[in-house]
Design a protein around this motif. Structure first.
Motif, PDB file in Angstrom:
ATOM      1  N   ILE A 131       0.845  -1.188   0.000  1.00 57.22           N
ATOM      2  CA  ILE A 131       0.000   0.000   0.000  1.00 57.22           C
ATOM      3  C   ILE A 131       0.888   1.249   0.000  1.00 57.22           C
ATOM      4  O   ILE A 131       1.894   1.310   0.699  1.00 57.22           O
ATOM      5  CB  ILE A 131      -0.919   0.012   1.239  1.00 57.22           C
ATOM      6  N   GLY A 132       0.511   2.235  -0.793  1.00 55.44           N
ATOM      7  CA  GLY A 132       1.275   3.477  -0.883  1.00 55.44           C
ATOM      8  C   GLY A 132       2.319   3.482  -1.971  1.00 55.44           C
ATOM      9  O   GLY A 132       2.903   4.538  -2.259  1.00 55.44           O
ATOM     10  N   THR A 133       2.571   2.333  -2.591  1.00 53.91           N
ATOM     11  CA  THR A 133       3.493   2.284  -3.725  1.00 53.91           C
ATOM     12  C   THR A 133       2.986   3.215  -4.823  1.00 53.91           C
ATOM     13  O   THR A 133       1.790   3.260  -5.116  1.00 53.91           O
ATOM     14  CB  THR A 133       3.598   0.851  -4.282  1.00 53.91           C
ATOM     15  N   VAL A 134       3.902   3.962  -5.433  1.00 55.78           N
ATOM     16  CA  VAL A 134       3.559   4.828  -6.553  1.00 55.78           C
ATOM     17  C   VAL A 134       4.326   4.354  -7.781  1.00 55.78           C
ATOM     18  O   VAL A 134       5.557   4.282  -7.764  1.00 55.78           O
ATOM     19  CB  VAL A 134       3.886   6.305  -6.256  1.00 55.78           C
ATOM     20  N   ILE A 145      -3.891   2.093  -3.412  1.00 55.61           N
ATOM     21  CA  ILE A 145      -4.765   2.505  -2.321  1.00 55.61           C
ATOM     22  C   ILE A 145      -5.338   1.274  -1.621  1.00 55.61           C
ATOM     23  O   ILE A 145      -5.831   0.352  -2.272  1.00 55.61           O
ATOM     24  CB  ILE A 145      -5.925   3.374  -2.859  1.00 55.61           C
ATOM     25  N   ASP A 146      -5.294   1.261  -0.309  1.00 53.13           N
ATOM     26  CA  ASP A 146      -5.871   0.164   0.476  1.00 53.13           C
ATOM     27  C   ASP A 146      -7.394   0.246   0.412  1.00 53.13           C
ATOM     28  O   ASP A 146      -7.995   1.201   0.887  1.00 53.13           O
ATOM     29  CB  ASP A 146      -5.390   0.272   1.923  1.00 53.13           C
ATOM     30  N   SER A 154      -7.902  -6.463  -1.234  1.00 48.35           N
ATOM     31  CA  SER A 154      -8.410  -5.573  -2.282  1.00 48.35           C
ATOM     32  C   SER A 154      -7.724  -4.213  -2.260  1.00 48.35           C
ATOM     33  O   SER A 154      -7.488  -3.636  -1.191  1.00 48.35           O
ATOM     34  CB  SER A 154      -9.923  -5.371  -2.120  1.00 48.35           C
ATOM     35  N   ILE A 155      -7.435  -3.725  -3.470  1.00 48.87           N
ATOM     36  CA  ILE A 155      -6.818  -2.394  -3.596  1.00 48.87           C
ATOM     37  C   ILE A 155      -7.513  -1.614  -4.718  1.00 48.87           C
ATOM     38  O   ILE A 155      -8.259  -2.162  -5.528  1.00 48.87           O
ATOM     39  CB  ILE A 155      -5.296  -2.483  -3.900  1.00 48.87           C
ATOM     40  N   ARG A 163      -6.955  12.562 -11.403  1.00 42.44           N
ATOM     41  CA  ARG A 163      -7.943  12.566 -10.332  1.00 42.44           C
ATOM     42  C   ARG A 163      -9.014  11.494 -10.582  1.00 42.44           C
ATOM     43  O   ARG A 163     -10.206  11.705 -10.401  1.00 42.44           O
ATOM     44  CB  ARG A 163      -8.578  13.956 -10.164  1.00 42.44           C
ATOM     45  N   ILE A 164      -8.525  10.313 -11.002  1.00 40.92           N
ATOM     46  CA  ILE A 164      -9.383   9.169 -11.281  1.00 40.92           C
ATOM     47  C   ILE A 164      -8.961   8.004 -10.395  1.00 40.92           C
ATOM     48  O   ILE A 164      -7.775   7.706 -10.285  1.00 40.92           O
ATOM     49  CB  ILE A 164      -9.302   8.756 -12.763  1.00 40.92           C
ATOM     50  N   LEU A 165      -9.942   7.348  -9.791  1.00 38.94           N
ATOM     51  CA  LEU A 165      -9.712   6.149  -8.990  1.00 38.94           C
ATOM     52  C   LEU A 165     -10.221   4.941  -9.769  1.00 38.94           C
ATOM     53  O   LEU A 165     -11.350   4.952 -10.273  1.00 38.94           O
ATOM     54  CB  LEU A 165     -10.442   6.247  -7.648  1.00 38.94           C
ATOM     55  N   LEU A 166      -9.386   3.909  -9.871  1.00 37.56           N
ATOM     56  CA  LEU A 166      -9.783   2.642 -10.472  1.00 37.56           C
ATOM     57  C   LEU A 166     -10.008   1.638  -9.350  1.00 37.56           C
ATOM     58  O   LEU A 166      -9.160   1.485  -8.469  1.00 37.56           O
ATOM     59  CB  LEU A 166      -8.707   2.131 -11.435  1.00 37.56           C
ATOM     60  N   ASP A 167     -11.141   0.956  -9.411  1.00 41.02           N
ATOM     61  CA  ASP A 167     -11.556   0.075  -8.313  1.00 41.02           C
ATOM     62  C   ASP A 167     -12.179  -1.163  -8.940  1.00 41.02           C
ATOM     63  O   ASP A 167     -13.113  -1.048  -9.727  1.00 41.02           O
ATOM     64  CB  ASP A 167     -12.551   0.841  -7.440  1.00 41.02           C
ATOM     65  N   SER A 168     -11.673  -2.349  -8.611  1.00 39.71           N
ATOM     66  CA  SER A 168     -12.250  -3.537  -9.247  1.00 39.71           C
ATOM     67  C   SER A 168     -13.612  -3.886  -8.653  1.00 39.71           C
ATOM     68  O   SER A 168     -14.624  -3.837  -9.338  1.00 39.71           O
ATOM     69  CB  SER A 168     -11.274  -4.716  -9.203  1.00 39.71           C
ATOM     70  N   ASP A 169     -13.691  -4.222  -7.358  1.00 35.53           N
ATOM     71  CA  ASP A 169     -14.981  -4.589  -6.752  1.00 35.53           C
ATOM     72  C   ASP A 169     -15.232  -3.943  -5.391  1.00 35.53           C
ATOM     73  O   ASP A 169     -16.286  -4.164  -4.799  1.00 35.53           O
ATOM     74  CB  ASP A 169     -15.055  -6.118  -6.539  1.00 35.53           C
TER      75      ASP A 169
END
Length: 264
Positions: A131-134, A145-146, A154-155, A163-169
């Protein structure tokens, strides 16, 4: 022939749709590219990527479930949070791959590969993701992001400049919070409140095509806070987990007594 579809949803950001209707995402910077999730793995994902870019590629999995991780076998290595390693190994096993073939057939699709060989394909090397890796792709920075809740590993990925967040589930309008890998509803609510504070305007999920405004997080939080057994209905899948579904408007949460019990 099984086909994927590709849409450029923002400059350098592509949505790739699996024939079994799950999305994964390709982020292309000036120097490198990053693939987020790999779908069911029934199409040639490297071919899809190469049709967009030939830049060096990093592959990151949002979590270890079958519909997000099974295509990982097409790459030498992928990044995944360690809590989902065992889940990944289970969901990419020959037994689970057989289930995928059943779904392909039920959908009326014709596999254009030798199914028995595909079922018994090996897998890739797993690399632990922190978590926090860029990831610096050149002109685009992508932060891990955790978003643990749907599963413990899940991340999400924050594309900082866009300013976009990608989120699988992890955050969506029909969230499964009852599977054996799910954390508690209390932890789910805390995750949503924490992620909502990040610097993004819209987010994309795996099972819907359109962008969601950040304000949808408020709906997800409210539904999770209001869910009770008494106000819910029995869910019609995974009966062995005794799931219930609670709905307000266009937003639902599927949970069971275990995940609800620890809610604050």
């Amino acid at each position: 022939m099984l086909k994927y579809t590709i849409d450029e949803i923002s400059t350098g950001l592509y949505k790739i749709k699996d024939p079994l209707d799950v999305n994964f995402y390709l982020i292309v910077g000036d120097e490198k590219a990053l693939l987020f999730d790999t779908g069911y793995g029934i199409v040639d994902i490297p071919e899809a990527v190469k049709s967009i870019t030939s830049k060096p590629l990093t592959v990151v999995l949002g979590h270890g479930h079958i519909d997000h991780a099974n295509g990982a076998y097409q790459f030498e290595e992928v990044y995944l949070r360690a809590p989902d390693f065992e889940l990944f190994r289970e969901h990419t096993s020959p037994q689970i791959r057989s289930v995928i073939i059943d779904r392909v057939n039920e959908a009326g699709l014709k596999p254009d590969f030798e199914t028995e060989k595909w079922i018994n394909n090996g897998n890739c090397k797993l690399k632990p993701l922190e978590i926090g890796t860029v990831f610096d792709l050149g002109g685009l920075n992508v932060e891990v992001i955790d978003m643990a809740a749907h599963t413990g590993g899940s991340i999400g990925l924050l594309v900082i400049e866009k300013r976009i967040l990608l989120d699988s589930d992890s955050a969506n309008s029909h969230c499964w919070m009852f599977v054996p890998q799910s954390l508690s509803i209390r932890e789910y609510i805390a995750m949503l409140k924490r992620v909502k504070q990040l610097e993004f305007d819209v987010f994309y999920v795996a099972h819907q095509d359109h962008p969601h405004p950040k304000s949808d997080f408020d709906k997800y939080i409210r539904v999770a806070e209001n869910a009770t057994i008494e106000k819910s209905k029995k869910y019609d899948a995974w009966q062995e987990e005794d799931p219930y579904i609670y709905t307000e408007g266009d937003t639902s949460i599927v949970f069971n007594k275990r995940t609800l019990a620890e809610r604050a």
